[in-house]
Design a protein around this motif. Sequence first.
Motif, short mmCIF file in Angstrom:
data_model
loop_
_atom_site.label_atom_id
_atom_site.label_comp_id
_atom_site.label_asym_id
_atom_site.label_seq_id
_atom_site.Cartn_x
_atom_site.Cartn_y
_atom_site.Cartn_z
N LYS A 119 -5.29 1.11 6.45
CA LYS A 119 -5.08 2.73 6.40
C LYS A 119 -3.59 2.95 6.63
CE LYS A 119 -7.33 6.45 6.32
NZ LYS A 119 -8.07 6.98 4.96
N ILE A 120 -2.90 2.25 7.41
CA ILE A 120 -1.53 2.38 7.58
C ILE A 120 -0.67 2.28 5.98
CG2 ILE A 120 0.75 1.56 8.63
CD1 ILE A 120 -1.05 1.36 11.25
N LYS A 121 -1.33 1.37 5.53
CA LYS A 121 -0.57 0.85 4.40
C LYS A 121 -0.67 2.11 3.28
CE LYS A 121 0.16 -2.87 1.52
NZ LYS A 121 -0.14 -4.34 0.89
N GLU A 122 -2.03 2.28 3.29
CA GLU A 122 -2.38 3.34 2.31
C GLU A 122 -1.60 4.78 2.57
OE1 GLU A 122 -6.31 6.03 1.46
OE2 GLU A 122 -6.77 4.11 2.54
N ILE A 123 -1.69 5.19 3.88
CA ILE A 123 -0.73 6.23 4.12
C ILE A 123 0.68 6.25 3.50
CG2 ILE A 123 0.12 7.69 5.96
CD1 ILE A 123 -2.52 7.18 7.41
N GLU A 124 1.34 4.98 3.91
CA GLU A 124 2.82 4.89 3.56
C GLU A 124 2.89 4.84 2.02
OE1 GLU A 124 3.71 0.80 5.07
OE2 GLU A 124 4.38 1.78 7.00
N GLU A 125 1.82 4.35 1.44
CA GLU A 125 2.10 4.61 -0.03
C GLU A 125 1.88 5.88 -0.76
OE1 GLU A 125 2.61 2.03 -2.16
OE2 GLU A 125 2.64 0.80 -0.73
N LYS A 126 0.98 6.79 0.02
CA LYS A 126 0.86 8.09 -0.38
C LYS A 126 1.99 8.86 -0.07
CE LYS A 126 -4.18 8.54 -0.18
NZ LYS A 126 -5.32 9.24 0.57
N ILE A 127 2.72 8.46 1.34
CA ILE A 127 4.16 9.14 1.54
C ILE A 127 5.09 8.97 0.52
CG2 ILE A 127 5.71 9.35 3.20
CD1 ILE A 127 3.82 8.68 5.22
N LYS A 128 5.16 7.70 0.02
CA LYS A 128 6.27 6.96 -1.00
C LYS A 128 6.06 7.93 -2.46
CE LYS A 128 6.88 2.85 0.89
NZ LYS A 128 6.98 1.18 0.55
N GLU A 129 4.68 8.47 -2.40
CA GLU A 129 4.70 9.14 -3.70
C GLU A 129 4.80 10.72 -3.80
OE1 GLU A 129 0.42 8.72 -4.75
OE2 GLU A 129 0.81 6.37 -4.99
#
Length: 478
Positions: A7-17
């Motif tokens: 979940k954290i990784k998913e959030i990080e990926e979204k933030i990077k976008e």
Amino acid sequence: MNSLSNKIKEIEEKIKEVPVFQEIEKLLSDAKGIVLRDIIENNSDIIPYLKIDKLDTLKEQIWISYIQKNKEAFEELQKQYCLLENEIDNIDFDDTQWNNALEIFEERFTVPYKMKISNIKSAIIGESVPRVSFYFEKNGEIVTLERGELEDKDVLSQGEKRALYLLNIIFDVEKLKDSNNDILFIVDDIADSFDYKNKYAIVEYLYEMSTIDNFRLLILSHNFDFYRTVASRLSLKREARLCAEHSNGEIILKEEKYQNQPFKFWKNNLGYINILALIPFVRNIIEYRSKESELNKDEDYMTLTSLLHKKDGNTLITFSDIEDIYKKYLKSIEFKEEVDGNTIVLEELIKQAEAINLENAELEHKIIMAMAIRHKAEQYMFSEIGKHTGQLTWSIKRNMKIGTVSEFITHINNSGNQTRELYNGIKQFAKKDIVKILDEVNIMTPENIHLNSFMYEPLLDMDIIELHKLYQNIKNLE
């Protein structure tokens, strides 16, 4: 646990976008950004202060930390600042170099404003550059403008703007007066665009500079009147008055040939060249002695005028004819023995023009070239207009006329500007390349060569190469 990590990784990926995040990442990727990234990572407590509205607080906290860390050094700085502030408070601001420069400027130059250094205190301590305020007074009312405001309004003439530029130069010069070093000033066409009052003010200031023992001046100018005035006011010796000439791709500096008036030299050395060069001079003497309404009846004046233009009968005028005129107006003169009185003046004019080369750059050579160019040009234009079969237009006191070639020629013979009227006629039907060459005649050779410096100035400034080229171009039209 894995689901949380995912979940954290998913959030990080979204933030990077997110575009804003990508911009921040980009900024933190160069050399300075990497340093800032390290500071943030190692001092996470500053993150709340990175908001725009918190940056001033961050700066304040950083400075406080520096001061606390270097308390003794800061206290010494504070002490020195207070001492300096007391000294500044006791300064006579009316006796500063900037105010002295302002005083010199306002005493000498004529401009529609008064000036004052509005930040004199901070300028003295080097905190800021001097800022000049401008005061305009009209009917007892004073309007103050900063320099930027004045430039935005665009109310100053080019000369007034250049005068303002001189203020900076005066300040630098006044500051250098205290120097013990030898200083070379290169003054390049400083008088351009000034009215005569300000032009002479510049000359006087240059004179004062020349009296400073450690100052050396190299003054350059295309303006003959300014050159002559500087040479006179600064009492320059012959070896210090140089003219630049182009020769074989090089610039050669030569001593000025005529230290005073060339006319005196010509008068005392009346060979063919100087006799020809004096034609416009003697003509003007007659013009200034006579009433304008009577000039067309003055035989001497008309004889010399006919030698400056293509006129009926001018091919019969000999040197004996003009010798009588010269003796009447120049007094106590004798033509040299080499001068044959039976020689036709215009034939000799063309002969001398043909003999002038690129090394002959004296005023008399340029006058002869200008006269020969005009004769050749007028001869060509009369010939071509005479062949024209259509009608021509011309203007008399702003009233447009249209008529035959014969009527146009009559108009030319009655006009006071023969070369210009001929040009106005031929440009109505001639090819563009021919019109261009004839236009150069109007530009490069003064219609009336007067004896005062202002009318000789265009010829003095003209390179003999340009006159020689134009003469050849005119000859090629024949």
